[in-house]
Design an enzyme around this catalytic site. Structure first.
Site, PDB file in Angstrom:
ATOM      1  N   ASP A 243      -0.737 -20.149 -20.959  1.00  0.00           N
ATOM      2  CA  ASP A 243      -1.575 -18.959 -21.001  1.00  0.00           C
ATOM      3  C   ASP A 243      -2.343 -18.935 -19.674  1.00  0.00           C
ATOM      4  OD1 ASP A 243      -2.907 -16.656 -21.661  1.00  0.00           O
ATOM      5  OD2 ASP A 243      -3.584 -17.356 -23.626  1.00  0.00           O
TER       6      ASP A 243
HETATM    7  C1  BGC Z   1      -4.120 -13.881 -22.984  1.00  0.00           C
HETATM    8  C2  BGC Z   1      -2.615 -13.743 -23.127  1.00  0.00           C
HETATM    9  C3  BGC Z   1      -2.097 -12.730 -22.152  1.00  0.00           C
HETATM   10  C4  BGC Z   1      -2.485 -13.166 -20.757  1.00  0.00           C
HETATM   11  C5  BGC Z   1      -1.989 -12.246 -19.668  1.00  0.00           C
HETATM   12  C6  BGC Z   1      -4.528 -14.131 -21.552  1.00  0.00           C
HETATM   13  O1  BGC Z   1      -5.899 -14.026 -21.407  1.00  0.00           O
HETATM   14  O2  BGC Z   1      -4.580 -14.908 -23.807  1.00  0.00           O
HETATM   15  O3  BGC Z   1      -2.285 -13.389 -24.444  1.00  0.00           O
HETATM   16  O4  BGC Z   1      -0.713 -12.581 -22.278  1.00  0.00           O
HETATM   17  O5  BGC Z   1      -3.906 -13.228 -20.671  1.00  0.00           O
HETATM   18  O6  BGC Z   1      -2.664 -11.050 -19.667  1.00  0.00           O
END
Ligand code: BGC
Length: 680
Positions: A243
């Site tokens: 993530d």
């Molecule tokens: C989130 C993810 C997301 C990623 C990209 C993160 O803060 O937890 O679910 O895909 O950002 O935007």
């Protein structure tokens, strides 16, 4: 038989080509590949057959972002469809519809030039306060699994890779970078892994790890999480990414089984130094690169232009699908005295007021999709009921008291990066109570991503419609349900508790910490805090039934304007061996004078066993459309897996011989017919 997705290029062929490419890469090339570029790209290595690969969020359609640092590589679409959120999708209990939904999302990804959709999110609903519940599929691993496998096949049929997220046990957004989920082996396997397993078995090509720790180590750098659970146990052989900014120790990351640090090299920024000092080996880096290359080659990402700008999604069809999902996923929770449906042109004066009348209700964070042709609740009501609707901006006591009917909009704003209170803020609660006290013909429309506290006023509200976050067309579906044009059929994929203290997640916030709103959550400076999953496998309805606590609304519950009866349960064989298929059939009849849709549910109970088991577990369901007066036979097949639990002594699924009861009903609470069977 469920047919999983098969990538256009096989693993073996992709592997051979990946080896060829790998041979030509320098150390610098490899380091460029294992960290993201410009927030949402895998890097290019010019001249070596590796183009940029673009990724996009995800939750309820393609999110158009302005934060891409390099916007020259793909051209932003002018619009993308805001579909209903996944918890609403799950409330349809319609796997075929999930597949169509994901296909539409995949088509918009292709138009946007995105090769990876950063979803579906699929963490289990453990805590009603979790800010991201709307992005997931509810509290039950079986329902989640059936939804996810269809999502994966649907989205990947468009040539877009799904990314199952967030692996694993990411069940709160309260200081999401600070939480340590403490979960035992059986609970992991019975509750938190099945959705991911279903996605992997369906052929998912990517997995994203989570922000939290699992049992003491950050998931994105945990060899236990990635090598042991994800790769060895679940058999995942494609790309694993972090993530966004969630790993901290390069040495650990490199040996964990992870392939790609997003959104850029941070923990892995010192990889060269680690290589020089001998702490990590180049063969470890090669392995990471191999997974990235194999996945992209197998999906054909290196053999097509990043974006086909001539490709236009069928927006009209997508908008129609978005509406259809909302029609099927909105849940009617209460309808005393059949106050609903409200007859059109009846001359009744209807006052409309409340939080999301004019403003579109939606979840926040990476999940937010702006949409187009957005129809507010007020507009939808006016479209359906014309000038019967009178909107008031603030609570006017005489208008409310004198109206024939009142439609009151309430709800929460849920978003990643924070949890929100189960209880509504005092001023909102006060307003709800005032409206309900003034007029006892008030229909409450709820927009929220999960459960909320309705106990303080529920007895005063004759009708409640749970509309979740419905996307751009969701309010039209609300109005159609109110008028009876659509007969509601959605059922809750969660239990809604009477008070937060009743729920299994209660107590997850450390004693001296506070719920917060806003961005403070993402600070890296707090100490990590422990969340012991002390309820074990007893999550959701498993918990309420085990503890004999009555929730306000049980899992699987939802009303219709039709009435259904169940009869004629037949099970064969009644005494079965582990190789047998147990066939269950029963009849559902629509006793009303209008067409209606019922979602029949099958739960299994093991009467006695060595380890404690839930009183009931969902193991089958079927959605049946029935004309007025029509009956249909429903058939559900069960196999030995449906009778099994994870045996922590044997470290595997195990079916313990003995007596089981098959429960058939319209919700987890309302069991209508049941019979015993015996595993020999
Ligand atoms: C989130 C993810 C997301 C990623 C990209 C993160 O803060 O937890 O679910 O895909 O950002 O935007």
């Amino acid at each position: 038989m469920f047919k999983p997705f098969v990538p256009p290029v096989s693993y073996q062929v992709a592997d051979i080509r990946a080896e060829e490419i790998l041979k030509g890469l320098s150390i610098d090339d490899k380091l460029k590949l294992i960290g993201g570029y410009s927030r949402f790209f895998i890097n290019t290595i010019p001249g070596k057959g590796i183009p940029y690969v673009f990724m996009t969020d995800a939750t309820q359609g393609v999110r158009l972002v302005t934060s891409i640092k390099d916007s020259t590589i793909v051209k932003q679409l002018s619009k993308t469809t805001a579909f209903p959120c996944p918890i609403l999708l799950s409330s349809t209990w319609n796997p075929a519809l999930v597949r169509q939904y994901a296909k539409c999302v995949g088509e918009e990804c292709r138009a946007a030039g995105a090769s990876f959709l950063l979803g579906p999110g699929m963490n289990i609903y453990r805590i009603s306060q979790c800010g991201r519940n709307f992005e997931y599929f509810g509290e039950d691993p079986f329902l989640t699994s059936r939804m996810i496998e269809n999502y994966v096949v649907g989205v990947q049929s468009t040539g877009t890779s799904a990314t199952l997220k967030h692996f694993v046990c990411n069940n709160t957004d309260f200081y999401r970078r600070r939480s340590n989920s403490i979960v035992d082996e059986r609970t992991l396997n019975e509750i938190y892994l099945p959705g991911f397993k279903a996605g992997i078995d369906a052929g998912a090509m990517a997995v994203m790890t989570s922000y939290n720790k699992l049992n003491g180590e950050w998931c994105g750098q945990s060899s236990y999480v990635i090598n042991d659970l994800l790769r060895n146990q679940l058999g995942f052989k494609w790309l694993v990414m972090t993530d966004w900014t969630s790993v901290y120790d390069g040495t650990k990351v490199i040996s964990s089984g992870l392939d790609l640090e997003m959104p850029e090299l941070k923990a892995l920024a010192n990889t060269k130094a680690l290589l020089d000092s001998g702490k990590v080996k180049i063969t470890d880096i090669d392995n990471m690169v191999r997974y990235i290359l194999r996945t992209c080659i197998a999906m054909g990402f290196y053999d097509r232009p990043i974006q086909d700008t001539t490709f236009q999604p069928d927006y009209i069809a997508h908008e129609k699908l978005a509406l259809d999902v909302a029609r099927q996923g909105i849940v009617l929770l209460k309808n005393d005295g059949n106050i609903l449906p409200v007859k059109k042109n009846s001359g009744l004066k209807i006052i409309a007021l409340g939080k999301y009348m004019k403003e579109m209700a939606h979840g926040g964070g990476a999940a937010y999709v702006k949409g187009y042709n957005n129809i507010s609740l007020l507009e939808a009501l006016q479209n359906e009921f014309g000038n019967q609707i009178e909107f008031i901006d603030s609570l006017g006591e005489s208008e409310v008291a004198s109206a024939d009917l009142v439609i009151l909009s309430i709800g929460t704003f849920d978003t990643e990066g924070a949890d929100r209170s189960f209880d509504l803020p005092a001023n909102e609660l006060q307003n709800i109570n005032r409206v309900l006290d003034l007029n006892d013909k008030t229909i409450v429309i709820v927009n929220s991503g999960g459960g909320m506290n309705m106990s303080p006023w529920i007895d005063k509200a004759p009708a409640i419609l749970y509309a979740w976050y419905g996307g751009q067309a969701g309010n039209t579906a609300v109005a159609e349900i109110l008028s009876g044009k659509v007969n509601p059929s959605g059922k809750l994929p969660i239990s809604i508790e009477r008070k937060f203290e009743d729920s299994p997640g209660f107590g997850y916030i450390p004693a001296d910490w506070q719920l917060y709103s806003g961005k403070t959550s993402d600070q890296f400076t707090h100490e990590a805090y422990d969340i012991p999953y002390k309820e074990g496998i007893f999550v959701g309805y498993r918990w309420y039934e085990h503890k004999n606590i009555k929730p306000l609304f049980p899992f699987g519950f939802g009303l219709s304007y039709s009435k259904f009866t169940y009869s004629n349960l037949k099970i064969s064989p009644k005494k079965f061996k582990s190789i047998d298929t147990v066939e269950v059939s029963f009849t559902i009849k629509n006793e009303s004078v209008i067409t209606g849709t019922e979602i029949a549910q099958l739960y299994i109970q093991q009467v006695e066993s060595k380890f404690p088991r839930p009183l009931k577990e969902l193991k089958g369901f079927q959605k049946v459309v029935l004309n007025a007066g029509e009956s249909k036979e429903v058939k559900i097949k069960l196999s030995i897996e449906d009778f099994s639990y994870w045996n922590p002594d044997l470290h595997r699924w195990f079916a313990e011989p003995g007596k089981f009861i098959i429960h058939i009903g319209s919700s987890s609470e309302n069991i209508i017919i049941k019979q015993a069977v015996y595993l020999l």
